[in-house]
Design an enzyme around this catalytic site. Sequence first.
Site, short mmCIF file in Angstrom:
data_model
loop_
_atom_site.label_atom_id
_atom_site.label_comp_id
_atom_site.label_asym_id
_atom_site.label_seq_id
_atom_site.Cartn_x
_atom_site.Cartn_y
_atom_site.Cartn_z
N THR A 117 0.88 -1.18 0.00
CA THR A 117 0.00 0.00 0.00
C THR A 117 0.91 1.22 0.00
O THR A 117 1.63 1.46 0.97
CB THR A 117 -0.88 0.04 1.27
OG1 THR A 117 -1.66 -1.16 1.31
CG2 THR A 117 -1.81 1.24 1.25
N LYS A 151 -7.75 1.71 -3.20
CA LYS A 151 -7.43 1.24 -1.83
C LYS A 151 -7.57 2.40 -0.82
O LYS A 151 -8.19 2.24 0.23
CB LYS A 151 -6.00 0.67 -1.83
CG LYS A 151 -5.37 0.50 -0.47
CD LYS A 151 -5.68 -0.83 0.17
CE LYS A 151 -5.12 -0.89 1.57
NZ LYS A 151 -5.44 -2.07 2.29
N LYS A 202 -1.75 5.05 8.60
CA LYS A 202 -0.95 5.12 7.37
C LYS A 202 -1.86 5.39 6.16
O LYS A 202 -1.59 6.27 5.35
CB LYS A 202 -0.19 3.80 7.18
CG LYS A 202 0.54 3.72 5.85
CD LYS A 202 1.09 2.33 5.55
CE LYS A 202 1.59 2.29 4.11
NZ LYS A 202 2.12 0.99 3.70
P1 NAD Z 1 5.83 -5.94 7.29
O1 NAD Z 1 6.58 -4.80 7.90
O2 NAD Z 1 5.47 -7.11 8.14
O3 NAD Z 1 6.64 -6.49 6.01
C1 NAD Z 1 7.38 -5.69 5.13
C2 NAD Z 1 8.67 -6.44 4.85
O4 NAD Z 1 9.43 -5.74 3.86
C3 NAD Z 1 9.59 -6.59 6.08
O5 NAD Z 1 9.80 -7.97 6.33
C4 NAD Z 1 10.87 -5.85 5.67
O6 NAD Z 1 12.03 -6.46 6.18
C5 NAD Z 1 10.80 -5.98 4.16
N1 NAD Z 1 11.62 -4.99 3.45
C6 NAD Z 1 11.70 -3.65 3.62
N2 NAD Z 1 12.56 -3.11 2.74
C7 NAD Z 1 13.04 -4.12 1.99
C8 NAD Z 1 13.97 -4.21 0.92
N3 NAD Z 1 14.58 -3.13 0.43
N4 NAD Z 1 14.23 -5.43 0.39
C9 NAD Z 1 13.60 -6.54 0.87
N5 NAD Z 1 12.72 -6.53 1.89
C10 NAD Z 1 12.45 -5.33 2.44
O7 NAD Z 1 4.51 -5.28 6.65
P2 NAD Z 1 3.19 -6.05 6.17
O8 NAD Z 1 2.18 -6.03 7.24
O9 NAD Z 1 3.58 -7.34 5.51
O10 NAD Z 1 2.67 -5.03 5.05
C11 NAD Z 1 3.26 -4.95 3.77
C12 NAD Z 1 2.45 -3.98 2.94
O11 NAD Z 1 1.10 -4.43 2.88
C13 NAD Z 1 2.40 -2.56 3.53
O12 NAD Z 1 2.47 -1.63 2.47
C14 NAD Z 1 1.05 -2.52 4.24
O13 NAD Z 1 0.51 -1.21 4.32
C15 NAD Z 1 0.22 -3.41 3.32
N6 NAD Z 1 -0.94 -4.04 3.97
C16 NAD Z 1 -0.82 -4.64 5.18
C17 NAD Z 1 -1.93 -5.25 5.76
C18 NAD Z 1 -1.83 -5.93 7.11
O14 NAD Z 1 -2.88 -6.26 7.68
N7 NAD Z 1 -0.64 -6.17 7.64
C19 NAD Z 1 -3.17 -5.24 5.09
C20 NAD Z 1 -3.25 -4.66 3.83
C21 NAD Z 1 -2.13 -4.06 3.27
#
Ligand code: NAD
Length: 294
Positions: A93, A168, A243
């Site tokens: 997102t 979204k 966010k």
């Molecule tokens: P998270 O923080 O658990 O996972 C993100 C991952 O990206 C981390 O493991 C981090 O180490 C990795 N990362 C960051 N920079 C990196 C790079 N340069 N190379 C490789 N890996 C890298 O977050 P999440 O909850 O999995 O969310 C991910 C996305 O999905 C976000 O944009 C969030 O807004 C969206 N989202 C989350 C949810 C939810 O319920 N968690 C729901 C809908 C959307």
Amino acid sequence: MTTIAFIGLGNMGNPMAANLVKAGHAVHGFDLMPENLTIAKDHGVVIMANAIAAVRDADVIITMLPAGKHVLSVYEDIAPKAKKRTLFIDSSTIDVESARKAHAIAGKHGLLSIDAPVSGGTVGATAGTLTFMAGGSKDAFARAEPILKPMAGRIVHCGDGGAGQAAKICNNMILGISMIGVAEAFVLAEKLGLSNQALFDVASTSSGQCWSLTTYCPVPGPVPTSPANNGYRPGFAAALMLKDLKLSQEAAQSSGAVTPLGAEAAQLYALFNAQGNAGADFSGIINFLRGAPA
Ligand code: NAD
């Protein structure tokens, strides 16, 4: 079978990658956090040393990263190294402007791309029932659809590049505003001596009906599966709601849209988060409105 690079194996990325493995794809994964790589390996993901190694043999690249700056930096690194005809799918997102820049980076290297953010949270990611909101060309969407299927309950093509992110943040602005509205109604009803169940029975079948009330009711009782019955554990964390509301307000500002309730919702969730509730479910805002801790 398709070879898919999956970059960003966090709370969402890991279960999504696991569903792609289950569907028979070869998934080459990379994340900066070693503990997330261990989980991915247990799910059958082939762990790669870095993002460039992950994309080398891939036909499709999926990114699931925290914010626009992470996506753009990864795209700058990997787009020059990807095979011709590789499809880029960004499911993070992020802000609409960064999403459009990401499409431009892919386009510059002759690669197809879609933005495909999701709703459904970690439960939907694990169950393979996420809703994908996709933006990009018809060609890119046609190639992406069968790849997204094992992770999806619903896939909607919303328009050109950036349209998925636009859908979204508009949806989640409705959600933030409507949750505050429903919570305020319960707080008022309590002051007026009306029971939670009575308000629910009336509003859930009347013009006050909405998802925040009927699926995610912010008081315990009327909807047994809502986070209110589970100490407001997420669910959908208040930090993620803040966010998304901030992204909606950035987009409103840059496009000139008037969204006073979106702005107010962003302010209220900023205060709720600042009081130590970032990890609580966003429906816990009802306790903030009552003046009590979540
Ligand atoms: P998270 O923080 O658990 O996972 C993100 C991952 O990206 C981390 O493991 C981090 O180490 C990795 N990362 C960051 N920079 C990196 C790079 N340069 N190379 C490789 N890996 C890298 O977050 P999440 O909850 O999995 O969310 C991910 C996305 O999905 C976000 O944009 C969030 O807004 C969206 N989202 C989350 C949810 C939810 O319920 N968690 C729901 C809908 C959307």
